[in-house]
Design a protein around this motif. Structure first.
Motif, PDB file in Angstrom:
ATOM      1  N   ASN A   1       0.823  -1.285  -0.052  1.00  0.00           N
ATOM      2  CA  ASN A   1       0.051   0.021   0.059  1.00  0.00           C
ATOM      3  C   ASN A   1       0.879   1.294   0.084  1.00  0.00           C
ATOM      4  N   VAL A   2       0.392   2.321   0.118  1.00  0.00           N
ATOM      5  CA  VAL A   2       1.044   3.649   0.111  1.00  0.00           C
ATOM      6  C   VAL A   2       0.902   4.294   1.293  1.00  0.00           C
ATOM      7  N   GLY A   3       0.716   3.693   2.368  1.00  0.00           N
ATOM      8  CA  GLY A   3       0.375   4.259   3.549  1.00  0.00           C
ATOM      9  C   GLY A   3      -0.455   5.251   3.914  1.00  0.00           C
ATOM     10  N   ASP A   4      -1.788   4.801   3.365  1.00  0.00           N
ATOM     11  CA  ASP A   4      -2.883   5.575   3.622  1.00  0.00           C
ATOM     12  C   ASP A   4      -3.679   5.258   4.716  1.00  0.00           C
ATOM     13  N   SER A   5      -3.380   4.146   5.274  1.00  0.00           N
ATOM     14  CA  SER A   5      -4.126   3.700   6.490  1.00  0.00           C
ATOM     15  C   SER A   5      -4.037   4.501   7.713  1.00  0.00           C
ATOM     16  N   ARG A   6      -4.934   4.958   8.770  1.00  0.00           N
ATOM     17  CA  ARG A   6      -4.643   5.753   9.834  1.00  0.00           C
ATOM     18  C   ARG A   6      -4.780   4.777  11.098  1.00  0.00           C
ATOM     19  N   THR A   7      -4.945   3.728  10.720  1.00  0.00           N
ATOM     20  CA  THR A   7      -4.868   2.630  11.874  1.00  0.00           C
ATOM     21  C   THR A   7      -3.442   2.447  12.674  1.00  0.00           C
ATOM     22  N   LEU A   8      -3.354   2.408  13.851  1.00  0.00           N
ATOM     23  CA  LEU A   8      -1.908   2.477  14.543  1.00  0.00           C
ATOM     24  C   LEU A   8      -2.222   1.045  15.454  1.00  0.00           C
ATOM     25  N   SER A   9      -1.299   0.010  14.949  1.00  0.00           N
ATOM     26  CA  SER A   9      -1.470  -1.250  15.416  1.00  0.00           C
ATOM     27  C   SER A   9      -0.459  -1.444  16.678  1.00  0.00           C
ATOM     28  N   VAL A  10      -0.595  -2.547  17.516  1.00  0.00           N
ATOM     29  CA  VAL A  10      -0.049  -2.631  18.483  1.00  0.00           C
ATOM     30  C   VAL A  10       1.489  -2.807  18.480  1.00  0.00           C
ATOM     31  N   SER A  11       1.957  -3.281  17.457  1.00  0.00           N
ATOM     32  CA  SER A  11       3.227  -3.622  17.028  1.00  0.00           C
ATOM     33  C   SER A  11       3.747  -2.051  16.625  1.00  0.00           C
ATOM     34  N   PHE A  12       3.139  -1.137  15.896  1.00  0.00           N
ATOM     35  CA  PHE A  12       3.605   0.131  15.767  1.00  0.00           C
ATOM     36  C   PHE A  12       3.643   0.980  17.032  1.00  0.00           C
ATOM     37  N   MET A  13       2.717   0.753  18.118  1.00  0.00           N
ATOM     38  CA  MET A  13       2.859   1.408  19.230  1.00  0.00           C
ATOM     39  C   MET A  13       3.936   1.180  20.084  1.00  0.00           C
ATOM     40  N   LEU A  14       4.280  -0.533  19.996  1.00  0.00           N
ATOM     41  CA  LEU A  14       5.422  -0.950  20.786  1.00  0.00           C
ATOM     42  C   LEU A  14       6.819  -0.274  20.363  1.00  0.00           C
ATOM     43  N   LEU A  15       7.030  -0.265  18.958  1.00  0.00           N
ATOM     44  CA  LEU A  15       8.128   0.345  18.180  1.00  0.00           C
ATOM     45  C   LEU A  15       8.157   2.020  18.611  1.00  0.00           C
ATOM     46  N   ALA A  16       7.207   2.511  18.808  1.00  0.00           N
ATOM     47  CA  ALA A  16       7.047   3.884  19.021  1.00  0.00           C
ATOM     48  C   ALA A  16       7.731   4.140  20.547  1.00  0.00           C
ATOM     49  N   ILE A  17       7.162   3.350  21.311  1.00  0.00           N
ATOM     50  CA  ILE A  17       7.556   3.600  22.798  1.00  0.00           C
ATOM     51  C   ILE A  17       8.895   3.199  23.092  1.00  0.00           C
ATOM     52  N   VAL A  18       9.319   2.215  22.272  1.00  0.00           N
ATOM     53  CA  VAL A  18      10.909   1.837  22.398  1.00  0.00           C
ATOM     54  C   VAL A  18      11.750   3.064  21.849  1.00  0.00           C
ATOM     55  N   PHE A  19      11.341   3.606  20.912  1.00  0.00           N
ATOM     56  CA  PHE A  19      11.886   4.837  20.183  1.00  0.00           C
ATOM     57  C   PHE A  19      12.102   5.582  21.169  1.00  0.00           C
ATOM     58  N   ASN A  20      11.001   6.077  21.720  1.00  0.00           N
ATOM     59  CA  ASN A  20      10.844   7.176  22.684  1.00  0.00           C
ATOM     60  C   ASN A  20      11.961   6.929  24.030  1.00  0.00           C
ATOM     61  N   VAL A  21      11.979   5.655  24.445  1.00  0.00           N
ATOM     62  CA  VAL A  21      12.904   5.122  25.605  1.00  0.00           C
ATOM     63  C   VAL A  21      14.092   5.377  25.188  1.00  0.00           C
ATOM     64  N   CYS A  22      14.698   5.067  23.989  1.00  0.00           N
ATOM     65  CA  CYS A  22      15.817   5.124  23.414  1.00  0.00           C
ATOM     66  C   CYS A  22      16.291   6.293  23.465  1.00  0.00           C
ATOM     67  N   LEU A  23      15.499   7.295  22.955  1.00  0.00           N
ATOM     68  CA  LEU A  23      16.063   8.760  22.682  1.00  0.00           C
ATOM     69  C   LEU A  23      16.295   9.399  24.004  1.00  0.00           C
ATOM     70  N   ILE A  24      15.367   9.262  25.007  1.00  0.00           N
ATOM     71  CA  ILE A  24      15.264   9.765  26.439  1.00  0.00           C
ATOM     72  C   ILE A  24      16.521   9.184  27.153  1.00  0.00           C
ATOM     73  N   ALA A  25      16.873   7.751  27.006  1.00  0.00           N
ATOM     74  CA  ALA A  25      17.914   7.345  27.729  1.00  0.00           C
ATOM     75  C   ALA A  25      19.131   7.671  27.201  1.00  0.00           C
ATOM     76  N   SER A  26      19.388   7.943  25.905  1.00  0.00           N
ATOM     77  CA  SER A  26      20.520   8.500  25.247  1.00  0.00           C
ATOM     78  C   SER A  26      20.996   9.580  25.694  1.00  0.00           C
ATOM     79  N   ASN A  27      19.856  10.515  26.123  1.00  0.00           N
ATOM     80  CA  ASN A  27      20.173  11.741  26.603  1.00  0.00           C
ATOM     81  C   ASN A  27      20.854  11.670  28.027  1.00  0.00           C
TER      82      ASN A  27
END
Length: 231
Positions: A4-30
């Motif tokens: 697809n071309v990324g037109d879905s507005r659905t945010l899955s559990v897997s996506f949310m988990l990746l987003a959480i880890v991304f935020n944790v890595c950023l804050i932890a790195s600082n």
């Protein structure tokens, strides 16, 4: 597998988990950046251990969910980092309990110079966005092939932008030769980190595509970095 071309507005559990880890890595790195360690004759900050993970997650997000969703995660990381910094400064000015003697240690970790803070946040935002843009454009151009090459090239581009912004602002006044050496070393080490962990990154991407049953190609989308809610 659906493409697809990324037109879905659905945010899955897997996506949310990746987003959480991304935020944790950023804050932890600082936070970990306060620690300076040596590897041979090279002095490095503790953030070099965790910060590259955010670029790896960025690659996974763009590859599976597309640039627009990755852009949303990048901005959430930026906002959450700002939130932590702001709260830390408020806590610093609160009167300490008479029996607490950890004030100097707390200040050492959280008393970040405004210039360093601005440099860090601006570099992250620009570097991560460039990383996502390169990954997205290369995927369309290669028709989804050669993920490993795209992951490395996009990370080098993003990390180069990150370093080109961070070091001149954070270390203004340092000799140009010394600053250039620091910048090159950071880019080389982070890229090497990405190469070493590529087998894991490939495995995660394949697994996510299978779970989500999607493989997003960013055709005809806006790469405007400020269209945050266009997902």
């Amino acid at each position: 597998m659906e493409q697809n071309v990324g037109d879905s507005r659905t945010l899955s559990v897997s996506f949310m988990l990746l987003a959480i880890v991304f935020n944790v890595c950023l804050i932890a790195s600082n936070l970990f950046g306060v620690k300076i360690f040596t590897a041979g004759d090279i002095a490095l900050t503790g953030s070099v251990i965790i910060f590259p993970v955010s670029y790896i997650i960025n690659d996974c997000l763009v590859e599976v969910y597309g640039y627009r969703k990755a852009r949303l995660v990048i901005w959430t990381g930026f906002v959450m980092n700002f939130f932590i910094i702001a709260i830390a400064q408020i806590i610093r000015i609160l009167p300490a309990a008479p029996f607490w003697d950890g004030g100097s240690h707390f200040d050492y970790v959280f008393a970040m110079a405004p210039r360093i803070t601005v440099a860090s946040m601006l570099a992250f935002l620009c570097g991560s966005t460039v990383n996502a843009w390169i990954m997205s454009r290369m995927k369309v151009a290669s028709r989804g092939k050669r993920f490993s090459v795209r992951a490395i090239v996009s990370s080098v581009g993003g990390e180069a932008v990150d370093s080109l912004i961070f070091f001149p602002i954070a270390f203004y006044g340092l000799a140009a030769k010394e600053m250039l050496a620091m910048m090159v070393m950071q880019i080389v080490l982070k890229t090497f980190y990405e190469i070493i962990i590529l087998p894991v990154t490939n495995l995660v991407v394949r697994r996510l595509k299978k779970i989500e049953n999607t493989d997003t190609f960013d055709d005809r989308i806006s790469y405007n970095p400020f269209r945050i809610f266009d997902i």
